[in-house]
Design a protein around this motif. Structure first.
Motif, PDB file in Angstrom:
ATOM      1  N   GLY A  52       0.808  -1.214   0.000  1.00 39.95           N
ATOM      2  CA  GLY A  52       0.000   0.000   0.000  1.00 39.95           C
ATOM      3  C   GLY A  52       0.840   1.262   0.000  1.00 39.95           C
TER       4      GLY A  52
ATOM      5  N   TYR B 252      -0.108   2.559  -4.917  1.00 39.66           N
ATOM      6  CA  TYR B 252      -1.269   1.838  -5.432  1.00 39.66           C
ATOM      7  C   TYR B 252      -2.243   1.547  -4.298  1.00 39.66           C
ATOM      8  CZ  TYR B 252       1.353   0.986  -9.704  1.00 39.66           C
ATOM      9  OH  TYR B 252       2.050   1.142 -10.858  1.00 39.66           O
ATOM     10  N   LYS B 253      -3.495   1.435  -4.642  1.00 37.63           N
ATOM     11  CA  LYS B 253      -4.534   1.062  -3.693  1.00 37.63           C
ATOM     12  C   LYS B 253      -5.271  -0.154  -4.253  1.00 37.63           C
ATOM     13  CE  LYS B 253      -4.832   5.017  -1.039  1.00 37.63           C
ATOM     14  NZ  LYS B 253      -3.482   5.157  -0.656  1.00 37.63           N
TER      15      LYS B 253
END
Length: 64
Positions: free
Chosen positions: A15, A19-20
């Motif tokens: 995380g 990026y998620k």
């Protein structure tokens, strides 16, 4: 006795790479198309979804 202790730098936590994780519901037909394209292009579903969304964001028009 050892003269130095070496410790490698720990990689970024999940995380923390910019990026998620996003969960999306898709119809079976869409998954089948993605899987076929994945085999054809040797790319993962995730990579394909990101590429396709990136391209779509550039060409989308909002109608008022």
């Amino acid at each position: 006795m050892a003269e130095e202790i070496r410790i490698t730098k720990k990689s970024a936590r999940r995380g923390d790479d910019g990026y998620k994780v996003v969960s999306v519901r898709m119809k079976d037909e869409m998954i089948e198309k993605l899987d076929a394209l994945s085999v054809k292009t040797n790319r993962s579903r995730n990579e394909l979804i990101n590429l396709l969304l990136e391209a779509a964001m550039d060409i989308v028009k909002v109608e008022e």
